[in-house]
Design a protein around this motif. Sequence first.
Motif, PDB file in Angstrom:
ATOM      1  N   LEU A 169       0.840  -1.203   0.000  1.00 21.87           N
ATOM      2  CA  LEU A 169       0.000   0.000   0.000  1.00 21.87           C
ATOM      3  C   LEU A 169       0.877   1.257   0.000  1.00 21.87           C
ATOM      4  O   LEU A 169       0.596   2.233  -0.703  1.00 21.87           O
ATOM      5  N   TYR A 217       2.200   1.844  -3.373  1.00 16.37           N
ATOM      6  CA  TYR A 217       1.179   2.426  -4.249  1.00 16.37           C
ATOM      7  C   TYR A 217       0.998   3.920  -3.971  1.00 16.37           C
ATOM      8  O   TYR A 217       1.024   4.740  -4.877  1.00 16.37           O
ATOM      9  N   VAL A 253      -4.564  -5.187  -4.257  1.00 14.53           N
ATOM     10  CA  VAL A 253      -4.927  -4.389  -3.076  1.00 14.53           C
ATOM     11  C   VAL A 253      -6.312  -4.770  -2.549  1.00 14.53           C
ATOM     12  O   VAL A 253      -6.566  -4.739  -1.352  1.00 14.53           O
ATOM     13  N   ILE A 297      -6.391  -7.019   0.318  1.00 16.10           N
ATOM     14  CA  ILE A 297      -5.741  -6.608   1.568  1.00 16.10           C
ATOM     15  C   ILE A 297      -6.820  -6.279   2.604  1.00 16.10           C
ATOM     16  O   ILE A 297      -7.725  -5.486   2.335  1.00 16.10           O
ATOM     17  N   ARG A 299      -5.697  -1.429   5.740  1.00 20.19           N
ATOM     18  CA  ARG A 299      -5.939  -0.183   5.011  1.00 20.19           C
ATOM     19  C   ARG A 299      -6.238   1.001   5.928  1.00 20.19           C
ATOM     20  O   ARG A 299      -5.809   2.100   5.678  1.00 20.19           O
ATOM     21  N   VAL A 345      -6.412   4.708  -1.713  1.00 12.91           N
ATOM     22  CA  VAL A 345      -6.613   3.262  -1.745  1.00 12.91           C
ATOM     23  C   VAL A 345      -8.091   2.941  -1.940  1.00 12.91           C
ATOM     24  O   VAL A 345      -8.457   2.011  -2.670  1.00 12.91           O
TER      25      VAL A 345
END
Length: 763
Positions: free
Chosen positions: A299, A302, A330, A333, A338, A349
Amino acid sequence: MKISVVIPYVNGPHFLEDCLESLKDQTWNDFEVLLIQDKPNPYLTEVENVKDVEDPTMIVDNYKEFFPICVYHTTTTQGVSAARNIGIANATGEYIYFLDSDDYLFHDTLEKLVMEAERTKSDLAYGTIVDTWFKRLVFFDTYEEDTKQVDTSSEEATRNATEGDDEEDYRKKLITEQAPSQAVIDLVGKKRGLVAISALNLLIRVERLRKNELFFNEQILFYADLSFVASVLKTFTNVVSVPDAKYVKRKHNDPVHYPAITQIKVEDKFNNMLTAYETTVKMLGKQDTISELLAFKLLNYYTNYFTTKIRRSEQDYWREERFTQMRALVESIPEEVRVSLKPYKKKLVKQLVKGNLAATKRMVNIHLGSKKIRNIRSNPRAFACYLYFHVFTKLKMKENWVIFESFFGKSYSDSPKYIYEYLSQAYPKQYKCIWVINDKHTEIPYGAKKVKRFSIAYAYYFARCKYTVLNVRQPNWIRKRKGNVFLETWHGTPLKRLVFDQEEVCGASPLHKQQFYRQSRDWDYLISDNRFSTDTFKRAFLFHNEIVECGYPRNDVLYAPDKEARILALKDKLGIPKDKKTILYAPTWRDDEYYGKGEYKFALKLDLKNLKKQLGEEYVILLRTHYYIADSIDITGLEDFAFNLSKYNDISELYLISDLLITDYSSVFFDYANLRRPILFFTYDLEKYRDMLRGFYLDIEKEMPGPLLFTEEDVLDAIKNIGQIEEDYKGKYDEFYERFCHVDDGNASKRIVERVFRGKKSV
Ligand code: C2G
């Protein structure tokens, strides 16, 4: 056999030698070495200048008497993973230890690891990794035990580390809540980014690896350590940490010839990373601390890195295909990972998971745009840069405009000055000339427009001038335009090794070689003062454009017909007594003694009071520090003997008025020799400078046109006996003059102007 050390090798014999030397020095000597000769990374085979396979046989032979060493070869599958797997298959030791051929160890690393593994009956013992840009000799000379070096192991990781502290916060939280093993914290948790997770400095029981069929994934060329380390951590329970067992990871200062894997920039790296992540998470099975940490790293990648690309990318590749790839990973996840992101990242995200590319682009553009505006507002240089790219380079280039700069705008001097003066005299009113000069009070004849370095006017003229005449490199952000002519005058015949001839880069910017390479590709012409410089520049700069061996324009003045009158006028201007002889002391800078980039330290190793006492009747001394030196010399109370001319624009004029030069490793003596006046070398730190910092092209003990002096007493003696020294060195001086001053004759400026500005082949 206790340990099998597995070393994959492609190229870089100098790296390998250091690596094997460090093994030779180990306090633990029950080990064998398996050197696995690999092929070059397939992505690099077409890249200009990258070194192909370099045969290690000769080096290996030198170590056979110290430890068993056997060479293997990768076959159909290549890459570090394949090489290490050959190591796992053939190791005869109880433990296996992966060492990269460009790295080296502390003398007791293996001993510490093995002792602790045995004591605790562990299957895995791991130490710490210390980063360096330097070879062993330099590293161990400067390493201090108590300065905790950061264990990051790659530039990519370092960059990630500077881009937000989310990972740090999250790690702490996770570690508190889930209490993973110390090994997971150290080998996964503490590492920044996915790339820093490393199989290096792990002492692993081979039998356990084989029994559990743990190998490196040979399909992955770049991130294979990730799944290996994760699988080892998942499988092994008896693991011990040995922080004092240190491994030195050497960063590569020459990515042009020897890029480290982390420095290879290819599109496929992205896919490799995703595959490495995906296979690792799959292998781990149920969610645990390791997979959560990895997820968080993804993450972060990203939000920190991937999204900043969106705006810069020319194509929509990043936006479409990669966005989708990223999303697929993602999505799986877990929510709790997150939510620990900072708000902006969390929103990014969220949009990714929704698959909303348009909203992501909007968010990123606004975010980056406002960051840029903030930067422009607070930093005038950034604003000039912005205008350069977005406004000035869109304007038409002016065919007869020329921009000149010498030593970063610090002075009106050096070859650009003499080229400018010749151009202005020979072709009056034909060229509009701009001088980059930071002190607006500097007098510049012939009416040049003055601009301050990095000002808006500077950016404007750099963008619009057809011709650029510089004696150092252009700023990194300058982009050559179609039709631009770059004339690089350079600033000295080299004694100290330059760029690609330098093994170590001890200066403020370790990536000097890479930057230099990129910048020098833009130079159309490069001036050389003699045949020796021509050959050296070709090799050391990897320079393939035109080298004009016209002599140094800055040395024209040393052959001026009215030299005597100029000397008198200069002495008047500077207030230097005419009834005394003049010594010029002009040392260079030291690569390792700096405050920051371009700001170096200097401490005078001569006692001026004593010098005055002993020489004051007959001499005065002109002190001249290098343009990089930030420290200033104190001459208080000695104003009638010592003159600090460090800020004086043009050192060529100081040569003219000096009867004797004292220098060290500065190129000033090549120019000064044109005058055929005596030269002394005050080389008080010769060994360090030559053997550690730079290395020289000449044999300084044999080829210099004057004596090497090591103490103040030596210097005083030499000055008092200067007549004798002149006699003793006459032969060497003549040879030196023939070799280095053979082109200079007072017409270098004319030759270069006619070549570059008037297109004449020879003058
Ligand atoms: N210089 C000076 N005063 C000094 C030393 C140097 O004005 N005390 C000027 C001289 O013109 C000299 C030039 O700066 O020729 C380069 O200085 P060096 O000491 O040789 O060092 P560097 O800048 O590292 O350049 O090929 C030459 C090398 O690149 C050296």
